[in-house]
Scaffold this active site. Sequence first.
Site, short mmCIF file in Angstrom:
data_model
loop_
_atom_site.label_atom_id
_atom_site.label_comp_id
_atom_site.label_asym_id
_atom_site.label_seq_id
_atom_site.Cartn_x
_atom_site.Cartn_y
_atom_site.Cartn_z
N ASP A 48 0.83 -1.20 0.00
CA ASP A 48 0.00 0.00 0.00
C ASP A 48 0.87 1.26 0.00
O ASP A 48 1.66 1.47 0.93
CB ASP A 48 -0.89 -0.02 1.25
CG ASP A 48 -2.11 0.86 1.11
OD1 ASP A 48 -2.14 1.70 0.21
OD2 ASP A 48 -3.04 0.71 1.93
N ASP A 49 0.74 2.09 -1.03
CA ASP A 49 1.40 3.40 -1.11
C ASP A 49 2.93 3.32 -1.24
O ASP A 49 3.64 4.27 -0.89
CB ASP A 49 1.07 4.27 0.11
CG ASP A 49 -0.36 4.82 0.09
OD1 ASP A 49 -1.09 4.50 -0.87
OD2 ASP A 49 -0.73 5.55 1.01
N CYS A 86 -5.84 3.59 -4.14
CA CYS A 86 -5.81 2.21 -3.66
C CYS A 86 -7.03 1.39 -4.04
O CYS A 86 -6.91 0.34 -4.68
CB CYS A 86 -5.58 2.20 -2.16
SG CYS A 86 -6.61 3.34 -1.22
N ARG A 90 -7.25 -2.01 -6.56
CA ARG A 90 -7.68 -3.32 -6.07
C ARG A 90 -8.84 -3.86 -6.90
O ARG A 90 -8.91 -5.06 -7.22
CB ARG A 90 -8.06 -3.21 -4.59
CG ARG A 90 -6.87 -2.90 -3.72
CD ARG A 90 -7.22 -2.25 -2.38
NE ARG A 90 -6.05 -1.55 -1.88
CZ ARG A 90 -5.05 -2.13 -1.22
NH1 ARG A 90 -5.14 -3.41 -0.91
NH2 ARG A 90 -4.00 -1.45 -0.86
N LYS A 144 -5.48 -5.88 3.76
CA LYS A 144 -6.41 -4.78 3.47
C LYS A 144 -7.34 -5.15 2.33
O LYS A 144 -6.91 -5.62 1.28
CB LYS A 144 -5.60 -3.53 3.12
CG LYS A 144 -6.43 -2.37 2.60
CD LYS A 144 -5.57 -1.14 2.37
CE LYS A 144 -6.29 -0.08 1.57
NZ LYS A 144 -5.50 1.16 1.41
N HIS A 146 -10.79 -3.01 1.52
CA HIS A 146 -11.13 -1.66 1.04
C HIS A 146 -11.97 -1.67 -0.23
O HIS A 146 -11.81 -0.83 -1.12
CB HIS A 146 -9.84 -0.87 0.83
CG HIS A 146 -10.01 0.61 1.09
ND1 HIS A 146 -9.12 1.57 0.64
CD2 HIS A 146 -10.98 1.29 1.75
CE1 HIS A 146 -9.52 2.76 1.02
NE2 HIS A 146 -10.64 2.62 1.69
N HIS A 239 1.06 2.32 4.08
CA HIS A 239 0.10 3.42 4.22
C HIS A 239 0.25 4.04 5.60
O HIS A 239 0.56 3.37 6.58
CB HIS A 239 -1.32 2.87 4.04
CG HIS A 239 -2.38 3.90 3.82
ND1 HIS A 239 -2.75 4.80 4.80
CD2 HIS A 239 -3.16 4.16 2.75
CE1 HIS A 239 -3.72 5.58 4.34
NE2 HIS A 239 -3.97 5.22 3.09
N ASP A 349 0.01 -0.46 -4.95
CA ASP A 349 -1.33 -0.11 -5.42
C ASP A 349 -1.41 1.29 -6.02
O ASP A 349 -2.39 1.63 -6.68
CB ASP A 349 -2.36 -0.25 -4.30
CG ASP A 349 -2.14 0.68 -3.13
OD1 ASP A 349 -1.07 1.32 -3.06
OD2 ASP A 349 -3.04 0.77 -2.27
N ASN A 350 -0.42 2.12 -5.80
CA ASN A 350 -0.34 3.46 -6.40
C ASN A 350 1.02 4.05 -6.05
O ASN A 350 1.81 3.43 -5.35
CB ASN A 350 -1.47 4.39 -5.93
CG ASN A 350 -1.76 4.36 -4.45
OD1 ASN A 350 -2.85 3.98 -4.03
ND2 ASN A 350 -0.79 4.75 -3.63
N LYS A 415 0.60 9.80 -5.60
CA LYS A 415 -0.71 9.15 -5.50
C LYS A 415 -1.81 10.18 -5.75
O LYS A 415 -1.72 11.31 -5.26
CB LYS A 415 -0.84 8.55 -4.10
CG LYS A 415 -2.21 8.04 -3.70
CD LYS A 415 -2.17 7.57 -2.25
CE LYS A 415 -3.53 7.14 -1.74
NZ LYS A 415 -3.45 6.67 -0.32
#
Length: 773
Positions: A48-49, A86, A90, A144, A146, A239, A349-350, A415
């Site tokens: 994540d991130d 994010c 996904r 995660k 989300h 994140h 994810d980004n 992002k």
Amino acid sequence: MTETADRPQPYDGFDGEIGRIFSTSTPAWPTRPEAPDGAPNVVVVLIDDLGFADVGCFGSEIPTPNIDRLAADGVRFTNFHVNPMCSPTRASLLTGLNAHMAGVGHVAHADPGYPGYAMELRPDAVTIAEAFRDSGWATFAVGKWHLCKDVDLSDAGSKHSWPLQVGFDRYYGILDGFTNLHQPHRLYVDNHVLEVDDYPDGYYLSDDLTDQAIDMVTRLRSSHPHKPFFMYLSHCAVHAPLHAKPSDMARHRGLYDEGWDVIRQRRFDRQRAMGLHDDGVELPAPNMEHGHEVDSWGDLGGDERAMASRLQEAYAAMVDNLDQNVGRLRTELEAMGEWDNTIVVFLSDNGASREGQRKGTAAYFRTLLGAARNRAEEFNADDFARLDLVGGPQTMPHYPTGWAMASNTPFRMYKVNTQQGGHQVPFIASWPAGGLDTGAIRTQYQHVTDVMATLADLAGVDVPHHRQGRLGPARVGTSFAPAMFDSAVGTTHPEQYYECWGHRGYYRDGWSATTIHHSRDAFSDEPWALHDLTVDPTETRDRSADEPERLQSLIDAWEEAAWENQVFPLDERSMLKEILRPPSERVLREGVALRPGTPTLERYRSLKLIQFRSFSVRASLRYAHGDEGVLFAHGDQGGGYSMRIESGTLWLDYNNYGMTTEVDCGAVSTGDREIVFELEALADGRADLSASIDGVLAGHESDVAQLMAMAPFQGIDVGIDRRSPVNWSRYERRGPFAYSGELREVRWEPGEPSPEDPEGFVEVLREMFRRYD
């Protein structure tokens, strides 16, 4: 034909023979899905991130030997792209659809009432988990999620967009977008909440997720000798909040004192030495676009540099720990004999996140609130006073934009943006037994929508077009599996649209057109930039004036793709996308009475009782001498409020984004008592607090900040303060501090909306922003 004849008849479809008794009958069994002999396992590791340059094999100084080994044994894709946020990434990864077409055009914390922003997977979209499960694989999701609406996080919500309802056999993790890594606010197991009062010393979520992933595989292999598995391991790190283990942080102490300008240049130099970029690629000047600026390290004061360095130390420690967990998972799969025939893909994810804003923060929710109000934060002295707490459970930190820029080296922006830094991420594929072109680097453009088709291609899985009898939309992703074996294979994804927060972008055959959207700027007046990424992948030379026809063709292509993929209506940054909610949610504003022993009330329902309004909390109890404990608590170390009786004294605790005020409300007399906490919402996001005992004022605090921007993030507890506490000093003394006396019930009574309640401004906002089409 009669109605009865139309109905299924006894034994329809049975392939055996039926006699009057078992000994004269021939059995037959329905065929169950079974993977072919030798079918590979599949593990998708989604971070994540994580920025493009945050792991060693993509130029980082952070030691990531296990991820680097994965790259050495596999293939690196240096021109791989995701969506700039994010939840959309996904959705695309799991369905092969563009994010808006999948129904998830933004993070799943909104529900404005439009198909591209449903904030849950569309019901006719086949997921990668369903395809693998129906082909005989066990399917596991860890981490995660989300991908479901806020309203569906609770026990009363629908589970149709939860992991087990979209193809996974097992799940462990958080359904929300982030959490406290030391004290997660709400963990889920399969289809239910895991109730936790307190976490053991040394608990850390990234380690826990890896433990759970290993456990799922161990259980499968002990139960079946060779059934393959598909695992979606979606880490919550890196994140914000930037939480790390002390031992990991210690290894990075002092390593970032030279600042982001130096670190960024060094990462770029390493990337070029590795062959990730051609010699002609330039490192752009620091981001200076309005609202996205980066300060020069040399212009920072001493306290600012010390804070920024510590924040990056925490981030580096998180990346370091993730690498350790990748190594732990590999070691266990090797011990089981599973690793060689396991396809592993590793990606982010980004791009790296700018949510810490220009100065960084120790109070993530406070800084998010400032960003939502378009208010740039100055350096916060209260944050600096908590410097030595950064990384631990008492702060909610995030780094400044300068470190996000360094994470995305060499690309521009972050992002949410449609420039390359928002969506160009590291991608690694490994399969020891698969014969991949090990150690190779691939430069062809591919997109996250291609992952589903690629993994199905590698594993030999057929992906159906119908889900539960309904024909779904056509998937846009195409397999790039051949490129993992052959360097001569070109891209299978020649064009792609991007959109996030009104930022727009379109890629076609090496050319990219992008915008940067600002609130109160009309989309029709917004300039587009044009870049030839084949020679200028870092977007340093705008070609829009030289190639007006090419630019217009990409703008037209974006417009067509946007209509085809449910991108409209565009987010003009009026906040209407975040404010609009279905009428069915109004019931969540109704008050509630909770009794001791009630599990933690889920955060969204809890938030609807208090946010943007005055409210009162009434605790009814019979007090006897010696009774003590928490009466109620709502929130955590990121912000919240609670009341407790300790050593005969009533206390009101108010955590203002990490800075806690304790109000002494005096002694409590024995007998039946009603203790009331009231918050009066004032203008400009301020509030007055008061506490009373049997109608008599006992304590008061004036002019405090109302908690907003998802705070309080942890839900309501009665008779205890579970997991991350509102008041840390009390937690250190007493832990969750369950109330020992007779607490009958605690009632939340929502009051009048505050002057800033956004629901009261919907029509005003509509009128204000109509001109910005």
